[in-house]
Design an enzyme around this catalytic site. Sequence first.
Site, short mmCIF file in Angstrom:
data_model
loop_
_atom_site.label_atom_id
_atom_site.label_comp_id
_atom_site.label_asym_id
_atom_site.label_seq_id
_atom_site.Cartn_x
_atom_site.Cartn_y
_atom_site.Cartn_z
N LEU A 58 0.81 -1.21 0.00
CA LEU A 58 0.00 0.00 0.00
C LEU A 58 0.85 1.27 0.00
O LEU A 58 1.58 1.52 0.95
CB LEU A 58 -0.87 -0.05 1.25
N PRO A 59 0.78 2.09 -1.07
CA PRO A 59 1.55 3.33 -1.18
C PRO A 59 0.99 4.42 -0.27
O PRO A 59 0.65 5.50 -0.72
CB PRO A 59 1.44 3.68 -2.66
N CYS A 60 0.88 4.11 1.00
CA CYS A 60 0.27 5.06 1.93
C CYS A 60 1.07 6.35 2.00
O CYS A 60 0.57 7.37 2.47
CB CYS A 60 0.13 4.41 3.30
N HIS A 61 2.30 6.34 1.51
CA HIS A 61 3.11 7.57 1.55
C HIS A 61 2.55 8.60 0.57
O HIS A 61 2.92 9.77 0.61
CB HIS A 61 4.56 7.24 1.22
#
Length: 108
Positions: A58-61
């Site tokens: 998950l590219p939560c950044h």
Amino acid sequence: MPDKSTREEFFPEVYEIVKQIPFGKVLTYGGVARLAGRPQYSRMVGQAMFNAPADLHLPCHRVVNHKGGIAPNWPEQKELLIEEGVTFKKNGCVDMKKHRWNTELLLE
DNA sequence: AAATTGACGGTTA
DNA sequence: GTAACCGCCAATT
């Protein structure tokens, strides 16, 4: 069957949206919440990210708050965004004006 | 069961 | 343009 907790229905939805964020773009928690169908669940999105297991890649950044800032106690998020070509303002906020994903364009 | 907290958003001053 | 307050929903103490 008993109604599932909001998490069971909202979390996976958030993960799907976050995974769809294009490279070099950012989205606000409220933006994700709105695409998820719950424009007021901005807080739950944050909780979803915190609970998000790394197994989902998950590219939560790429998810930031409406201030353009990043999550507390997670400074490396800023470094990750810079690495993707995202520009930060002098006060440490992302340039939403250019990097904010055009979510409203996708709603049709 | 009530009060507090939390990776937030939006509006008003 | 910046600062402060209120409102939202769920989980935790």
